[in-house]
Write an enzyme that holds these catalytic residues in place. Structure first.
Site, PDB file in Angstrom:
ATOM      1  N   SER A 222       1.064  -1.255  -0.042  1.00 21.61           N
ATOM      2  CA  SER A 222       0.035  -0.004   0.074  1.00 21.61           C
ATOM      3  C   SER A 222       0.810   1.267  -0.001  1.00 21.61           C
ATOM      4  O   SER A 222       2.035   1.114   0.375  1.00 21.61           O
ATOM      5  CB  SER A 222      -0.880   0.067   1.369  1.00 21.61           C
ATOM      6  OG  SER A 222      -0.118   0.212   2.579  1.00 21.61           O
ATOM      7  N   LYS A 223       0.312   2.267  -0.509  1.00 22.91           N
ATOM      8  CA  LYS A 223       0.937   3.241  -0.474  1.00 22.91           C
ATOM      9  C   LYS A 223       1.388   3.935   0.845  1.00 22.91           C
ATOM     10  O   LYS A 223       2.410   4.514   1.298  1.00 22.91           O
ATOM     11  CB  LYS A 223       0.235   4.721  -1.259  1.00 22.91           C
ATOM     12  CG  LYS A 223       1.192   5.825  -1.532  1.00 22.91           C
ATOM     13  CD  LYS A 223       0.349   6.869  -2.436  1.00 22.91           C
ATOM     14  CE  LYS A 223       1.300   7.879  -3.130  1.00 22.91           C
ATOM     15  NZ  LYS A 223       0.323   8.587  -4.069  1.00 22.91           N
ATOM     16  N   ARG A 224       0.591   3.659   1.953  1.00 24.69           N
ATOM     17  CA  ARG A 224       0.881   4.139   3.132  1.00 24.69           C
ATOM     18  C   ARG A 224       2.200   3.413   3.752  1.00 24.69           C
ATOM     19  O   ARG A 224       2.938   4.066   4.444  1.00 24.69           O
ATOM     20  CB  ARG A 224      -0.564   3.967   4.048  1.00 24.69           C
ATOM     21  CG  ARG A 224      -0.365   4.741   5.446  1.00 24.69           C
ATOM     22  CD  ARG A 224      -1.729   4.502   6.271  1.00 24.69           C
ATOM     23  NE  ARG A 224      -2.692   4.492   5.487  1.00 24.69           N
ATOM     24  CZ  ARG A 224      -3.394   3.242   5.743  1.00 24.69           C
ATOM     25  NH1 ARG A 224      -2.976   2.563   6.605  1.00 24.69           N
ATOM     26  NH2 ARG A 224      -4.582   3.054   5.059  1.00 24.69           N
TER      27      ARG A 224
END
Ligand code: GLU
Length: 494
Positions: free
Chosen positions: A246-248
């Protein structure tokens, strides 16, 4: 095969990430292979989290990847009437019921079930309300959700997944699930099915993270009197530590935009994404669009999760090394004019090239790209490592500076001497330039390599690259002489 109609239905709550792009690609390949249609549907019913920016980003990403669609984009919110109508139909036909249980009551029941190790899930309180009881509660203005009534059956529900085979779930383990919220808004689970039925979707190809929805959706299809599409659930993409990407947690490297910015060839990314969790059954790794359309089949999609092997913080492997190596192959082998268009765009963005230069310099440009692309990894390298071919303003890297310049202080006089010799050449090409260089080395009684490596550093700022005298010929006499005439600025204290 039936008329193939597949869809890519992203929820526009963020950027297009590589997992989403892979889903889009697989649907696109499947549609192309079967002369079918790909429908782009923006599932924007979560109005709080959906943004215009995300919609634009997803569409731009698909366009950049050159994954075209045949219908849409449709927007799920435009079909709310259909969703409400379907919920109404389920109610009238006895497949759903109004549930007046409050959140507090539900929480209490859940806690009680957990404490007593009972099955957690809705206990069906409102399923058994009489029509009169329902009417009374409604008259009192009590809010309600609409729940789907899971049939009272023994045994298991099943569907045959194209990738995973038969998937079963016990009816007894399924709770009556909510299909319409208390504010009257139908839930994603229902909207998705209603839209797939309306869009006559033949194959639902999506990530395994949707499998918990699928069994419930199978019941919705049945209750709405519609045949099931074929389901194919693809493995998820995980990192080396087996975490969902995920980007997070992983940053830009999982966003399609990152690859565009970095200068990846769109089809090279598609080629890589397809191999991530799909096996052609041979050792072949590079597939043209046509080859991949031809070779692709759902049953070769892997059942197990795939690994996106990137190493955050490692500049050399800023993404999966396999993706880099596939991109290198494309850079080296793609049609040079096609490459030229891509490189020109990047150079233009940095003020290093103008469209009108092509009129006089096209041949030079194509030859230069052909010469330097051999060692490059991404398009970005043409404006960084390869900057000296297009601009007089380029950095001299530290390694060659130390190794090839600072180590030989005499170069500060030798290099201008060589520049003079080169200037006086009547015919300037790689052969004459090399002969002049070697003869000066003999006169100075030094190894020619000292001059040649010095030249490479001065002319390109790089430690390595194409053959030195090819570079000299490409840059031309004027540029070469100008750059070698005075190198005193390369020495500290000068
Ligand atoms: N909107 C869903 C998502 O973005 C798609 C679900 C589906 O493919 O049915 O995850």
């Amino acid at each position: 095969m039936v008329d193939v109609r597949v869809r890519f239905p992203p929820s526009p709550t963020g950027y297009l990430h590589i997992g989403g792009a892979r889903t889009a690609l697989v649907n696109w390949l499947f549609a192309k292979k079967h002369n079918g249609k790909l429908i782009l549907r923006i599932e924007d019913t979560d109005t709080e989290r959906s943004t215009q920016e995300s919609i634009a980003g997803i569409i731009d990403g698909l366009k950049w990847l050159d994954l075209d669609w045949d219908e849409g984009p449709y927007f799920q919110t435009e079909f709310e009437e259909d969703h409400v109508k379907a919920a109404q139909q389920l109610l009238t036909e006895g497949h759903a019921y109004k549930c007046f249980c409050t959140k507090e009551e539900l929480d209490q029941k859940r806690e009680h079930a957990m404490a007593n190790k009972l099955q957690v899930g809705y206990d069906g309180t409102c399923r058994h309300l009489s029509p009169e009881e329902v009417a009374t509660k409604e008259a009192q203005g009590l809010p309600y959700v609409i729940r789907f009534k899971v049939p009272e059956r023994t045994g298991t529900l099943f569907y045959d997944d194209e990738v995973l085979g038969r998937i079963e779930r016990k009816y007894s383990e399924m709770e009556d699930f909510v299909i319409v919220r208390s504010n009257g808004k139908p839930l994603y689970l229902l909207c998705n099915v209603v839209d797939d039925i309306r869009d006559r979707i033949s194959h639902v190809i999506r990530g395994q993270d949707h499998m918990t929805n699928t069994t419930r959706q199978v019941l919705l299809y049945e209750a709405l009197g519609s045949p099931l599409p074929v389901f194919a659930h693809m493995p998820l993409t995980l990192d080396l530590q087996k975490r969902k990407i995920s980007k997070r947690s992983h940053g830009e490297v999982v966003a399609v935009q990152f690859y565009e910015d970095k200068g990846f060839i769109p089809w090279a990314l598609c080629n890589f994404l397809c191999l991530l969790g799909w096996n052609p059954g041979t050792d072949q790794e590079i597939f043209s669009r046509e080859e991949l359309i031809e070779t692709f089949t759902l049953n070769r999609i892997s059942k197990v999760n795939s690994v996106f092997n990137f190493r955050p913080g490692d500049p050399k492997f800023f993404t999966d090394p396999k993706l880099i190596s596939i991109n290198e192959v494309y850079l080296r082998t793609m049609d040079i004019e096609e490459l030229a268009a891509m490189v020109a765009k990047r150079l233009e963005a940095e003020g290093l090239w103008k469209e009108e230069y092509f009129a006089e310099n096209k041949q030079w440009f194509l030859q230069t790209l052909d010469m330097i692309r051999e060692r490059f990894h991404t398009l970005e390298d043409f404006t960084t490592t390869g900057r000296a071919y297009f601009s007089d303003e380029y950095a001299v890297e530290e390694k060659p500076l130390k190794k090839n310049i600072l180590k030989y202080p005499d170069l500060v006089t030798w290099m201008p001497m060589l520049a003079d010799r080169l200037r006086s050449l009547d015919e300037f090409d790689k052969e004459t330039a090399e002969a002049a260089t070697r003869s000066l080395a003999t006169e100075l009684d030094i190894k020619p390599g000292i001059l040649i490596n010095g030249m490479r550093t001065v002319l390109t700022g790089q430690l390595a690259g194409p053959s030195m005298f090819d570079i000299v010929e490409t840059l031309g006499k004027e540029t070469v002489v100008k750059r070698m005439e005075d190198i005193s600025h390369l020495y500290p204290n000068n």
